[in-house]
Design a protein around this motif. Sequence first.
Motif, PDB file in Angstrom:
ATOM      1  N   ARG A 136       9.187  -5.560   0.584  1.00  0.00           N
ATOM      2  CA  ARG A 136       8.428  -5.934  -0.535  1.00  0.00           C
ATOM      3  C   ARG A 136       6.933  -6.101   0.209  1.00  0.00           C
ATOM      4  N   SER A 187       5.438  -2.566   1.622  1.00  0.00           N
ATOM      5  CA  SER A 187       5.713  -1.346   0.726  1.00  0.00           C
ATOM      6  C   SER A 187       5.104  -1.798  -0.496  1.00  0.00           C
ATOM      7  N   ARG A 188       4.882  -0.728  -1.194  1.00  0.00           N
ATOM      8  CA  ARG A 188       4.419  -0.941  -2.927  1.00  0.00           C
ATOM      9  C   ARG A 188       5.753  -0.349  -3.942  1.00  0.00           C
TER      10      ARG A 188
END
Length: 141
Positions: A91, A94-95
């Motif tokens: 998390r 990254s998105r």
Amino acid sequence: MNRICWDTMLFIYLLEANPAFSKRVETLHNDILRRGDRLCASVFTIGEALTGPRKRNDTAGIKGIKEFFDSDEVELLPLNADAADRYSMIRAGSRISQADAINLATAAAAGVDLFVTNDRALYRLSIPGIRFMMDLDGKVY
């Protein structure tokens, strides 16, 4: 024997007979069974797969999904402390959604050989603990 983890959508495609993707997923499923590989999923996947049938009040669909995941066909991967730690790393770096991060983190904590997804945002990621990522067309990343 390889341990192959699917993202939630592939299970939904299979269990709800999605017209666009179910044939490809059925072929993958049959290949896994034929080779003697082990199909894996995060325990979280059960809740996600049950959501659609619950919204539709589809008691037969709910029963079928529960029976599938209660069978010996799928190894359920726990959301444990190691997976939670990996979740935070995924998390933070990254998105992707929380649900996708949970699935990837539990697969990584279990050290799966292959994670299969139809989501290009996922199969292009490099996740320590997952040897290979693959898209639904069989391309390995």
